[in-house]
Design a protein around this motif. Structure first.
Motif, PDB file in Angstrom:
ATOM      1  N   GLY A   1      19.959  71.188  21.531  1.00 49.19           N
ATOM      2  CA  GLY A   1      19.802  71.771  20.204  1.00 49.19           C
ATOM      3  C   GLY A   1      19.599  70.665  19.179  1.00 49.19           C
ATOM      4  N   ALA A   2      19.656  71.026  17.925  1.00 50.94           N
ATOM      5  CA  ALA A   2      19.484  70.051  16.842  1.00 50.94           C
ATOM      6  C   ALA A   2      20.540  68.954  16.951  1.00 50.94           C
ATOM      7  CB  ALA A   2      19.589  70.745  15.487  1.00 50.94           C
ATOM      8  N   GLY A   3      20.079  67.710  16.876  1.00 49.79           N
ATOM      9  CA  GLY A   3      21.007  66.580  16.917  1.00 49.79           C
ATOM     10  C   GLY A   3      21.521  66.231  18.303  1.00 49.79           C
ATOM     11  N   GLU A   4      20.947  66.862  19.345  1.00 49.61           N
ATOM     12  CA  GLU A   4      21.429  66.651  20.721  1.00 49.61           C
ATOM     13  C   GLU A   4      20.329  66.059  21.605  1.00 49.61           C
ATOM     14  OE1 GLU A   4      24.633  70.318  21.145  1.00 49.61           O
ATOM     15  OE2 GLU A   4      22.578  70.622  21.852  1.00 49.61           O
ATOM     16  N   VAL A   5      20.774  65.538  22.749  1.00 49.67           N
ATOM     17  CA  VAL A   5      19.831  65.075  23.772  1.00 49.67           C
ATOM     18  C   VAL A   5      20.268  65.601  25.137  1.00 49.67           C
ATOM     19  CG1 VAL A   5      19.094  62.988  22.554  1.00 49.67           C
ATOM     20  CG2 VAL A   5      21.079  62.875  24.058  1.00 49.67           C
ATOM     21  N   LEU A   6      19.287  65.779  26.025  1.00 52.69           N
ATOM     22  CA  LEU A   6      19.561  66.085  27.425  1.00 52.69           C
ATOM     23  C   LEU A   6      19.513  64.769  28.205  1.00 52.69           C
ATOM     24  CD1 LEU A   6      19.839  68.036  29.908  1.00 52.69           C
ATOM     25  CD2 LEU A   6      17.327  68.085  29.959  1.00 52.69           C
ATOM     26  N   ILE A   7      20.581  64.472  28.928  1.00 49.62           N
ATOM     27  CA  ILE A   7      20.662  63.228  29.681  1.00 49.62           C
ATOM     28  C   ILE A   7      20.698  63.517  31.177  1.00 49.62           C
ATOM     29  CG2 ILE A   7      22.076  61.162  30.148  1.00 49.62           C
ATOM     30  CD1 ILE A   7      23.174  61.428  27.300  1.00 49.62           C
ATOM     31  N   GLU A   8      19.834  62.844  31.922  1.00 50.05           N
ATOM     32  CA  GLU A   8      19.934  62.844  33.381  1.00 50.05           C
ATOM     33  C   GLU A   8      20.952  61.762  33.741  1.00 50.05           C
ATOM     34  OE1 GLU A   8      17.451  61.251  37.163  1.00 50.05           O
ATOM     35  OE2 GLU A   8      16.271  62.169  35.570  1.00 50.05           O
ATOM     36  N   ILE A   9      22.077  62.180  34.304  1.00 52.67           N
ATOM     37  CA  ILE A   9      23.193  61.250  34.528  1.00 52.67           C
ATOM     38  C   ILE A   9      22.959  60.420  35.789  1.00 52.67           C
ATOM     39  CG2 ILE A   9      25.679  61.103  35.026  1.00 52.67           C
ATOM     40  CD1 ILE A   9      25.980  63.681  33.333  1.00 52.67           C
ATOM     41  N   ARG A  10      23.030  59.122  35.632  1.00 52.92           N
ATOM     42  CA  ARG A  10      22.895  58.211  36.773  1.00 52.92           C
ATOM     43  C   ARG A  10      24.265  57.724  37.268  1.00 52.92           C
ATOM     44  NH1 ARG A  10      17.520  56.131  36.501  1.00 52.92           N
ATOM     45  NH2 ARG A  10      16.229  57.952  36.039  1.00 52.92           N
ATOM     46  N   ALA A  11      25.228  57.587  36.346  1.00 51.56           N
ATOM     47  CA  ALA A  11      26.562  57.096  36.716  1.00 51.56           C
ATOM     48  C   ALA A  11      27.589  57.656  35.733  1.00 51.56           C
ATOM     49  CB  ALA A  11      26.591  55.566  36.685  1.00 51.56           C
ATOM     50  N   ALA A  12      28.799  57.933  36.228  1.00 48.67           N
ATOM     51  CA  ALA A  12      29.892  58.416  35.370  1.00 48.67           C
ATOM     52  C   ALA A  12      31.191  57.807  35.880  1.00 48.67           C
ATOM     53  CB  ALA A  12      29.969  59.938  35.409  1.00 48.67           C
ATOM     54  N   SER A  13      31.991  57.285  34.951  1.00 52.11           N
ATOM     55  CA  SER A  13      33.232  56.632  35.388  1.00 52.11           C
ATOM     56  C   SER A  13      34.413  57.586  35.297  1.00 52.11           C
ATOM     57  CB  SER A  13      33.505  55.379  34.552  1.00 52.11           C
ATOM     58  OG  SER A  13      33.843  55.733  33.229  1.00 52.11           O
TER      59      SER A  13
ATOM     60  N   GLY B   1      18.527  45.311  31.065  1.00 51.53           N
ATOM     61  CA  GLY B   1      19.452  44.513  31.863  1.00 51.53           C
ATOM     62  C   GLY B   1      20.875  45.041  31.885  1.00 51.53           C
ATOM     63  N   PHE B   2      21.142  46.115  31.114  1.00 49.80           N
ATOM     64  CA  PHE B   2      22.488  46.710  31.107  1.00 49.80           C
ATOM     65  C   PHE B   2      22.487  47.815  32.158  1.00 49.80           C
ATOM     66  CE2 PHE B   2      26.056  47.037  27.779  1.00 49.80           C
ATOM     67  CZ  PHE B   2      26.963  47.522  28.697  1.00 49.80           C
ATOM     68  N   SER B   3      23.124  47.599  33.291  1.00 52.09           N
ATOM     69  CA  SER B   3      23.056  48.566  34.393  1.00 52.09           C
ATOM     70  C   SER B   3      23.771  49.858  34.035  1.00 52.09           C
ATOM     71  CB  SER B   3      23.667  47.968  35.664  1.00 52.09           C
ATOM     72  OG  SER B   3      25.080  48.031  35.621  1.00 52.09           O
ATOM     73  N   HIS B   4      23.310  50.968  34.632  1.00 56.28           N
ATOM     74  CA  HIS B   4      23.946  52.260  34.373  1.00 56.28           C
ATOM     75  C   HIS B   4      25.395  52.272  34.858  1.00 56.28           C
ATOM     76  CE1 HIS B   4      19.657  53.900  34.184  1.00 56.28           C
ATOM     77  NE2 HIS B   4      20.173  54.162  33.016  1.00 56.28           N
ATOM     78  N   VAL B   5      25.668  51.620  35.980  1.00 57.02           N
ATOM     79  CA  VAL B   5      27.047  51.592  36.514  1.00 57.02           C
ATOM     80  C   VAL B   5      27.970  50.863  35.543  1.00 57.02           C
ATOM     81  CG1 VAL B   5      28.515  50.656  38.351  1.00 57.02           C
ATOM     82  CG2 VAL B   5      26.411  51.872  38.935  1.00 57.02           C
ATOM     83  N   ASP B   6      27.554  49.671  35.082  1.00 56.07           N
ATOM     84  CA  ASP B   6      28.378  48.946  34.105  1.00 56.07           C
ATOM     85  C   ASP B   6      28.514  49.740  32.808  1.00 56.07           C
ATOM     86  OD1 ASP B   6      28.861  46.823  35.781  1.00 56.07           O
ATOM     87  OD2 ASP B   6      27.604  45.383  34.697  1.00 56.07           O
ATOM     88  N   ALA B   7      27.421  50.364  32.368  1.00 55.06           N
ATOM     89  CA  ALA B   7      27.433  51.103  31.102  1.00 55.06           C
ATOM     90  C   ALA B   7      28.366  52.307  31.161  1.00 55.06           C
ATOM     91  CB  ALA B   7      26.023  51.549  30.741  1.00 55.06           C
ATOM     92  N   ALA B   8      28.425  52.966  32.322  1.00 57.80           N
ATOM     93  CA  ALA B   8      29.300  54.128  32.477  1.00 57.80           C
ATOM     94  C   ALA B   8      30.772  53.734  32.453  1.00 57.80           C
ATOM     95  CB  ALA B   8      28.980  54.854  33.786  1.00 57.80           C
ATOM     96  N   ALA B   9      31.048  52.460  32.699  1.00 63.27           N
ATOM     97  CA  ALA B   9      32.431  51.971  32.749  1.00 63.27           C
ATOM     98  C   ALA B   9      32.788  51.144  31.521  1.00 63.27           C
ATOM     99  CB  ALA B   9      32.620  51.126  34.007  1.00 63.27           C
ATOM    100  N   PHE B  10      31.968  51.196  30.481  1.00 60.01           N
ATOM    101  CA  PHE B  10      32.058  50.205  29.405  1.00 60.01           C
ATOM    102  C   PHE B  10      32.772  50.685  28.145  1.00 60.01           C
ATOM    103  CE2 PHE B  10      30.257  47.667  25.898  1.00 60.01           C
ATOM    104  CZ  PHE B  10      30.412  46.383  26.397  1.00 60.01           C
ATOM    105  N   ILE B  11      32.327  51.820  27.598  1.00 62.25           N
ATOM    106  CA  ILE B  11      32.703  52.163  26.221  1.00 62.25           C
ATOM    107  C   ILE B  11      34.211  52.326  26.062  1.00 62.25           C
ATOM    108  CG2 ILE B  11      32.449  53.815  24.326  1.00 62.25           C
ATOM    109  CD1 ILE B  11      29.657  54.477  25.358  1.00 62.25           C
TER     110      ILE B  11
END
Length: 324
Positions: A26-38, A111-121
């Motif tokens: 919807g407005a203000g949203e995005v659809l994400i295809e998930i590659r990694a989740a921590s 260069g920021f891998s999806h695996v590292d990014a899923a474990a980062f924030i």
């Protein structure tokens, strides 16, 4: 799309892998295809109805994830289809796709891998907010990190070292202590073998640490606080041990010490500009090789229940990441 659906928050066993219609943003949203989740500690609590946030049923657990933008909703200009992002939205991550608010998405540099990014924030934002903002950590000070081999603990060690502090890492096994040393810890304490107060005294020459980072709570809180140095700052980060400790208030009085609450989620909501500046600094530190998430292991998304069991056994060092 497929997702792990929680229709009844009675625990991990109630989760079901289901096929669902792929939603459109919807407005203000995005659809994400998930590659990694921590997997984070709140993900364990939320499916047992024990977390402070109680999403409407049914919901998809998984607070933190990374992937590729597949579609953007009306008004979204800062993100494009095909762009890699990380997001911490509280739910939705344990799936093949999810809808996320664009404002919560962190664009990933090359260069920021999806695996590292899923474990980062979550771990780095929590630890940076705690040590830099709330504790006002200075170079040369000593930080004691409890639960030091876990997700936020490993992040806290790395950030404290970037800040020029001396780090004492406390963990529950010799193997976890060795991991902490490899991340830069100057001294370690195995609190299943050593008396915590005696070990802190020995490691600080009797002075006590200026800052204590405590994501554990439970039985270690009081002996740790009794060991704090003059004008020390005790960071209340979380209660992974379960029980919420009660500290006698004469202790901060006698040490001229502060008990400091750390609630990164509300900091991000109330002070978005300060949070954005912090996240930018953390991304730069990652690019410079100063910080990097410790990944215990990656597991296929279909093995989420086994991952939850591994996390519940307290055997995880760093972060567990599910991959699609």
């Amino acid at each position: 799309m497929h997702a792990w659906l929680c229709e009844n928050p009675t625990g991990i066993d109630a989760l079901q892998w289901k096929e669902l219609p792929t939603p459109q943003p919807g407005a203000g949203e995005v659809l994400i295809e998930i590659r990694a989740a921590s997997l984070n500690f709140p993900d364990l609590l939320i499916v047992q109805n024990k977390y402070q946030m109680k999403p409407a049923l049914p919901f998809v657990p998984g607070s933190e994830y990374a992937g590729v933008v597949q579609a953007v909703g009306e008004g979204v200009t800062q993100l494009k289809v095909g762009q890699s992002v990380a997001c911490l939205s509280g739910t939705g991550g344990f799936a093949t796709h999810t809808i996320a608010p664009a404002a919560l998405c962190m664009p990933l540099p090359a260069g920021f891998s999806h695996v590292d990014a899923a474990a980062f924030i979550m771990i780095y934002a929590t630890s940076h907010h705690a040590l830099v903002d709330r504790a006002q950590l200075k170079a040369g000070e000593t930080v004691l990190v409890l639960g030091a081999a876990g997700g936020v603990g490993t992040a806290a060690i790395q950030i404290a070292k970037v800040m020029g502090a001396r780090v004492i890492a406390a963990a529950s096994t010799d193997e976890k202590c060795e991991l902490c040393k490899s991340l830069g810890a100057d001294a370690t304490i195995n609190y299943t073998k050593e008396n915590l107060r005696d070990a802190i005294k020995a490691a600080t020459g009797g002075k006590g640490p200026e800052v204590i980072y405590d994501p554990v709570g439970g039985d270690f809180a009081e002996p740790a606080f009794r060991s704090i140095g003059w004008r020390g700052r005790y960071l209340v980060v979380g209660f992974a041990a379960g029980p919420i400790p009660a500290l006698p208030l004469n202790l901060p009085l006698l040490k001229g010490a502060s008990i400091v609450g750390v609630f990164w989620g509300d900091f991000a909501r109330r002070e978005p500009q300060a949070n954005a500046a912090m996240m930018k600094e953390l991304a730069q530190w990652y690019a410079q090789g100063k910080i990097k998430p410790v990944i215990d292991r990656t597991m296929p998304m279909a093995e989420l229940k086994e991952a939850y069991a591994h996390m519940g056994s307290r055997g995880v060092k760093g972060k567990l990441v599910m991959v699609n």
